[in-house]
Scaffold this motif. Structure first.
Motif, PDB file in Angstrom:
ATOM      1  N   PHE A 171       0.740  -0.992  -0.075  1.00 39.33           N
ATOM      2  CA  PHE A 171       0.132   0.115  -0.136  1.00 39.33           C
ATOM      3  C   PHE A 171       0.863   1.284  -0.081  1.00 39.33           C
ATOM      4  O   PHE A 171       1.889   1.147   0.843  1.00 39.33           O
ATOM      5  CB  PHE A 171      -1.101  -0.210   1.415  1.00 39.33           C
ATOM      6  N   GLY A 172       0.515   2.273  -1.028  1.00 40.04           N
ATOM      7  CA  GLY A 172       1.265   3.271  -1.032  1.00 40.04           C
ATOM      8  C   GLY A 172       0.524   4.573  -1.538  1.00 40.04           C
ATOM      9  O   GLY A 172      -0.646   4.594  -1.451  1.00 40.04           O
ATOM     10  N   GLY A 173       1.264   5.482  -2.240  1.00 45.41           N
ATOM     11  CA  GLY A 173       0.532   6.405  -2.838  1.00 45.41           C
ATOM     12  C   GLY A 173      -0.121   6.079  -4.022  1.00 45.41           C
ATOM     13  O   GLY A 173      -0.032   5.022  -4.630  1.00 45.41           O
ATOM     14  N   HIS A 174      -0.865   7.154  -4.679  1.00 38.70           N
ATOM     15  CA  HIS A 174      -1.647   6.942  -5.951  1.00 38.70           C
ATOM     16  C   HIS A 174      -2.082   8.178  -6.589  1.00 38.70           C
ATOM     17  O   HIS A 174      -2.114   9.277  -5.999  1.00 38.70           O
ATOM     18  CB  HIS A 174      -3.226   6.255  -5.507  1.00 38.70           C
ATOM     19  N   GLY A 175      -2.566   8.030  -7.651  1.00 35.34           N
ATOM     20  CA  GLY A 175      -3.051   9.145  -8.580  1.00 35.34           C
ATOM     21  C   GLY A 175      -4.355   9.358  -7.963  1.00 35.34           C
ATOM     22  O   GLY A 175      -5.116   8.805  -7.274  1.00 35.34           O
ATOM     23  N   ILE A 176      -4.857  10.645  -8.051  1.00 37.25           N
ATOM     24  CA  ILE A 176      -6.248  11.255  -7.477  1.00 37.25           C
ATOM     25  C   ILE A 176      -6.469  12.446  -8.290  1.00 37.25           C
ATOM     26  O   ILE A 176      -5.787  13.014  -8.972  1.00 37.25           O
ATOM     27  CB  ILE A 176      -6.038  11.864  -6.091  1.00 37.25           C
ATOM     28  N   GLY A 177      -7.783  12.707  -8.572  1.00 41.65           N
ATOM     29  CA  GLY A 177      -8.380  13.827  -9.144  1.00 41.65           C
ATOM     30  C   GLY A 177      -9.943  13.703  -9.286  1.00 41.65           C
ATOM     31  O   GLY A 177     -10.493  14.284  -8.202  1.00 41.65           O
TER      32      GLY A 177
END
Length: 273
Positions: A171-177
């Protein structure tokens, strides 16, 4: 598909980010000895309703979860660190509390997390909280056009390694919008110079999280709450960040990002609980 945002769209995300920052500031101020996690959950529900925002968590049902999530904030305590399901638990002196919060306003999402220590802080707890904060700032600094995704992961890993903390990559970061989770997984461990080249308009939720002595995780019976496999305490810090033509823009920056500890003088009002 990776969607690059226009400056106007980034600003709309920034509007959401300011509200996310406001909520996490208030949660950190209210987290005190004797406060129940469900008091915090209901307080945040009221803030969302008054703002006219839409929870990204309510009815969230990814493949790893157990049914739809029916809360508006993740609250994790001590060895719990991710996707903490709010429940009937009263905070105690020395607890390490992680709050993770994401909403949409007018169709645009922002996501952020912070870890605070309730009451008396143990030095080893302060150290891991500060390590995640340091790692996040290093990751943000790496989010510049021309760099690569691996530069962000490598920056987080370098800080973790420097403090002696193992790093989980599940689990880590991710795209978002337009949604909370868009294309791109941003591991908290990686090699510089690898991966896609960062471009202006790319928006990412960067979220280093470390457990003190393990990179392995276990799930609670609730099917959501993730804990360190060996019971060691953990911390998690996150911001939504936009890559720009110049310096990275942090869309969820709190006005005053307080140290991990707090005095514990603010209380929940009865009308909000």
């Amino acid at each position: 598909m990776i969607e690059l945002k226009t400056p106007a769209e980034v600003e709309r995300m920034h509007v959401t980010g300011r509200f996310v920052a406001e909520v996490l500031t208030e949660v950190g101020a209210l987290a005190d000895v004797g406060v129940n996690l469900m008091d915090l959950e209901h307080h945040v529900r009221g803030m969302i309703e008054r703002r006219g925002a839409e929870s990204c968590y309510w009815d969230y049902a990814p493949s790893f979860g157990k049914g739809p999530f029916r809360n508006v904030i993740c609250l994790a305590v001590n060895d719990a660190v991710l996707h903490g399901l709010p429940h009937d638990y009263t905070l105690r002196d020395g607890d390490v509390l992680t709050a993770d919060f994401a909403v949409k306003i007018d169709g645009w999402a922002a996501d952020s997390a912070r870890t605070v220590i309730v009451g008396t802080a143990a030095e080893e707890d302060l150290r891991i909280v500060r390590a995640t904060e340091e790692a996040l700032e290093a990751a943000i600094d790496a989010a510049r056009p021309g760099n690569r995704l691996g530069d962000i992961s490598a920056a987080i890993w370098a800080v973790a390694s420097g403090h002696g903390y193992p790093v989980n990559t599940e689990f880590g970061g991710h795209g978002i919008g337009r949604t909370m989770h868009e294309e791109l997984h941003v591991p908290n461990k990686g090699k510089a110079g690898r991966g896609m080249k960062l471009q202006p308009g790319l928006t990412l939720a960067l979220e280093p999280w470390f457990a003190r002595t393990t990179d392995r995780i276990v799930f609670d019976p609730d099917g959501w709450t993730i804990r360190s496999a060996d019971g060691s305490r953990a911390a998690h810090t996150e911001h939504t960040v936009a890559v720009t033509e110049d310096v990275p823009l942090v869309l969820t920056r709190r006005e005053q990002e307080n140290p991990a500890t707090r005095a514990g003088t603010d209380r929940l009002s009865t009308k909000d609980s």
